[in-house]
Scaffold this motif. Structure first.
Motif, PDB file in Angstrom:
ATOM      1  N   LEU A  98       0.830  -1.208   0.000  1.00 53.22           N
ATOM      2  CA  LEU A  98       0.000   0.000   0.000  1.00 53.22           C
ATOM      3  C   LEU A  98       0.864   1.258   0.000  1.00 53.22           C
ATOM      4  CD1 LEU A  98      -2.803  -0.987   2.556  1.00 53.22           C
ATOM      5  CD2 LEU A  98      -2.989  -0.874   0.070  1.00 53.22           C
ATOM      6  N   TYR A 146      -8.417   1.086   2.554  1.00 53.33           N
ATOM      7  CA  TYR A 146      -7.411   0.502   1.663  1.00 53.33           C
ATOM      8  C   TYR A 146      -6.744  -0.725   2.291  1.00 53.33           C
ATOM      9  CZ  TYR A 146      -7.469   3.578  -2.361  1.00 53.33           C
ATOM     10  OH  TYR A 146      -7.833   4.206  -3.516  1.00 53.33           O
ATOM     11  N   VAL A 147      -6.653  -0.753   3.607  1.00 53.64           N
ATOM     12  CA  VAL A 147      -6.181  -1.977   4.268  1.00 53.64           C
ATOM     13  C   VAL A 147      -7.172  -3.110   3.994  1.00 53.64           C
ATOM     14  CG1 VAL A 147      -5.628  -3.082   6.469  1.00 53.64           C
ATOM     15  CG2 VAL A 147      -4.935  -0.717   6.062  1.00 53.64           C
ATOM     16  N   SER A 157      -4.606   3.227  -9.208  1.00 58.44           N
ATOM     17  CA  SER A 157      -3.852   2.811  -8.022  1.00 58.44           C
ATOM     18  C   SER A 157      -4.637   1.830  -7.162  1.00 58.44           C
ATOM     19  CB  SER A 157      -3.453   4.042  -7.200  1.00 58.44           C
ATOM     20  OG  SER A 157      -4.598   4.779  -6.798  1.00 58.44           O
ATOM     21  N   PHE A 208       0.769   4.062  -2.991  1.00 60.67           N
ATOM     22  CA  PHE A 208       0.386   5.439  -2.686  1.00 60.67           C
ATOM     23  C   PHE A 208       1.525   6.415  -2.985  1.00 60.67           C
ATOM     24  CE2 PHE A 208      -3.398   3.898  -0.884  1.00 60.67           C
ATOM     25  CZ  PHE A 208      -4.221   4.976  -0.568  1.00 60.67           C
ATOM     26  N   ALA A 224      -6.707  -4.410   0.445  1.00 68.35           N
ATOM     27  CA  ALA A 224      -5.564  -5.324   0.337  1.00 68.35           C
ATOM     28  C   ALA A 224      -5.907  -6.713   0.866  1.00 68.35           C
ATOM     29  CB  ALA A 224      -4.364  -4.752   1.092  1.00 68.35           C
ATOM     30  N   CYS A 271      -3.601  -1.919  -5.450  1.00 68.89           N
ATOM     31  CA  CYS A 271      -3.754  -2.233  -4.019  1.00 68.89           C
ATOM     32  C   CYS A 271      -4.554  -3.508  -3.822  1.00 68.89           C
ATOM     33  CB  CYS A 271      -4.441  -1.077  -3.292  1.00 68.89           C
ATOM     34  SG  CYS A 271      -3.496   0.451  -3.271  1.00 68.89           S
ATOM     35  N   TYR A 272      -5.397  -3.802  -4.768  1.00 72.46           N
ATOM     36  CA  TYR A 272      -6.254  -4.982  -4.709  1.00 72.46           C
ATOM     37  C   TYR A 272      -5.602  -6.197  -5.376  1.00 72.46           C
ATOM     38  CZ  TYR A 272     -10.091  -7.962  -6.321  1.00 72.46           C
ATOM     39  OH  TYR A 272     -10.885  -9.024  -6.620  1.00 72.46           O
TER      40      TYR A 272
END
Length: 418
Positions: free
Chosen positions: A24, A312-313, A47, A28, A316, A51-52
Motif C-alpha cells: 500500500l 485501503y487496508v 492505483s 500510494f 488489500a 492495491c487490490y
C-alpha cells in the motif's frame, strides 16, 4: 507458537500484514510521484486496482497465504465499520438524496442479472458440457450454485441461508465457493479499472454525471472550508470515536442477532439474524446521526482521510483472498461463473444505456449485489472517498432482497438442470 498449515513462504499474520502495508505504501507513494514514468503508468492503471491485485498475485504465487489468515476477518469486522463511521460523519444526506432513482434502478438491474444469469449459464454450458452442470442429490451442481446466488445478491449470510434451504452437499460446496470468490474478485478488478475510465464510459451511455459530481464537490468543498492541520488530540479523537462506535456496534449486534435468531427465526430470510448485518447497519446509522452534530467538523482534521487508510487496508485483505490458480482445478464451473457474470453485466449495461445512468451507478449497483457491504464502499470510494456511503446504503438494500432473489434464482436453476 503458530504452526504453518500452508505451502506459502509467509503464513504469519504479522508478517503478511507488514507485506500488505508495504504494498500500500509503495502504491500510494508512486501514484503521488511527479516522475513522468509513474504519472504515465497510473494514467492507465488505477492505483486502487494495484492495491487490490498485487496481494492477490502474492497469494496465487504462494508468497503469502490467506488460508489460515484472520486479516480479512479483522479488516471487515473492525476496520470496515470504523471507516464507514468516519466516511458518514461528513456526509451531506440531502445531497445524496439528489442522486435520484437511477442508483436504485441500477442496483435492481444488477439483482435481475444475477437471478437470470445463473439458469442461463447452466442452460448454455449444458449444451456442450452437460457433465459440468450435472450431478444428483445434495452434490448436484445447481444446488451448489444456489449458494453463489446468495452470495452475489446479499452476502455471506444469504449464502449460508441458501446452503441450508437447498441442502447443499459438502463435496460440491468448496468448488462453487472458489467460483464465487474468484469470479467476484475478477469482476471487482474490472470495476476498479473502469472507475478510472468513468468519463469515457459515461459518454458511451450518454449519461449525465453532473449530479454525482455536484454531491462530490459539495462534500469536498465543505471539507476544504473547515480544513486544518490535525493535532495528536484530533487524530486520537477520530480513532476513539470510530473504534468506540465500532465496539458499541459489535456489542449491540452480538445481542440483537442471537435474540432474533432464537425468538424470530423467520427473520433469517431478511438477513436480520446476521451479526455482520447489524454491525454495518448500526455503525452506518450512528455515523449518519453524528453528521447532524458538531462531530461533522472532524472532517476538517482528516476523518475521511483516516477512513480511506482503513478502507485501503481492507482492499488489500480482500485481494489477498484471491487465488487465480483455482481456475485450473475446476475450469467447467468457472465457465459457468464467467457466463453468469457476463449476463449480469449485459443487463446492467442495457439498462444503463436505456436510462442513461452514469457508470458510477452501474459499478456501485453491481458491487452492492456481488460484493455486499464489504466491497461496495470500496468501489464507490474508487470514484471519490466522499461517495463511499452511497455504496453502503445500496449494499444494505441487498441484504433485504438477497434471500428472496437467491431463492428464485435457485428454483430457476433447478428447473433448467432437471
Amino acid at each position: 507458537m503458530e504452526v504453518a498449515t500452508s505451502s506459502a513462504l509467509f503464513t504469519s499474520d504479522p508478517v503478511i500484514f507488514g507485506i500488505l502495508m508495504v504494498v500500500l505504501a509503495f502504491v500510494f507513494t508512486t501514484s503521488a510521484s511527479e516522475q513522468p514514468f509513474w504519472q504515465k503508468f497510473y494514467t492507465y492503471v488505477p492505483s486502487v486496482l494495484l492495491c487490490y491485485f498485487v496481494p492477490g498475485i502474492l497469494n496465487s504465487l504462494h508468497i503469502i497465504s490467506s488460508e489460515d489468515s484472520n486479516l480479512y476477518f479483522v479488516a471487515s469486522r473492525y476496520l470496515l465499520p470504523a471507516s464507514l463511521i468516519l466516511f458518514t460523519i461528513g456526509i451531506d444526506l440531502k445531497a445524496i438524496a439528489r442522486l435520484g432513482r437511477k442508483a436504485v434502478i441500477m442496483f435492481l438491474a444488477g439483482t435481475v442479472g444475477i437471478i437470470l444469469g445463473g439458469p442461463l449459464a447452466i442452460l448454455i454450458v449444458s449444451v456442450f458440457s452437460p457433465e459440468t452442470v450435472g450431478g444428483a442429490g445434495p452434490d448436484a451442481v445447481w444446488r451448489g450454485l444456489t449458494t453463489v446466488a446468495g452470495s452475489w445478491i446479499g452476502g455471506g449470510a444469504n449464502q449460508a441461508a441458501m446452503k441450508e434451504v437447498f441442502e447443499v452437499g459438502d463435496s460440491i460446496f468448496p468448488a462453487v465457493l472458489a467460483v464465487d470468490i474468484i469470479m467476484a474478485n475478477i469482476w471487482l478488478a474490472f470495476l476498479l479499472y473502469g472507475s478510472g475510465r468513468a468519463e469515457r464510459i459515461d459518454q458511451f451511455f450518454r449519461a449525465d454525471a453532473s449530479a454525482i459530481k455536484e454531491v462530490q464537490q459539495r462534500i469536498e468543498d465543505y471539507a476544504a472550508s473547515i480544513m486544518k492541520i490535525p493535532k495528536a488530540a484530533d487524530l486520537m479523537l477520530i480513532l476513539g470515536l470510530a473504534f468506540g462506535i465500532t465496539g458499541f456496534s459489535h456489542w449491540c449486534a452480538n445481542g440483537i442477532a442471537p435474540h432474533l435468531q432464537e425468538n424470530y427465526p423467520v427473520l433469517e430470510k431478511f438477513s436480520l439474524t446476521s451479526t455482520f448485518f447489524w454491525i454495518v447497519v448500526i455503525a452506518t446509522g450512528l455515523g449518519l446521526a453524528l453528521s447532524f452534530t458538531k462531530a461533522r467538523k472532524l472532517e476538517g482534521v482528516g476523518a475521511s482521510r483516516m477512513a480511506t487508510v482503513l478502507l485501503y487496508v481492507l482492499i488489500a485483505t480482500i485481494g489477498m483472498e484471491m487465488d487465480l490458480t483455482a481456475v485450473v482445478k475446476s475450469p467447467g464451473l468457472f465457465m459457468v461463473g464467467a457466463i453468469w457474470i457476463m449476463v449480469h453485466v449485459l443487463i446492467l449495461f442495457l439498462v444503463a444505456k436505456l436510462i442513461k445512468a452514469p457508470f458510477f451507478f452501474v459499478a456501485v449497483g453491481s458491487q452492492a449485489n456481488v460484493g455486499g457491504a464489504a466491497s461496495a464502499p470500496v468501489v464507490a470510494s474508487a470514484f471519490s472517498p466522499s461517495l463511499a456511503p452511497v455504496g453502503v446504503l445500496l449494499a444494505v438494500l441487498g441484504y433485504f432482497v438477497g434471500t428472496y432473489g437467491a431463492w428464485l434464482c435457485g428454483i430457476l436453476m433447478q428447473t433448467v438442470a432437471e
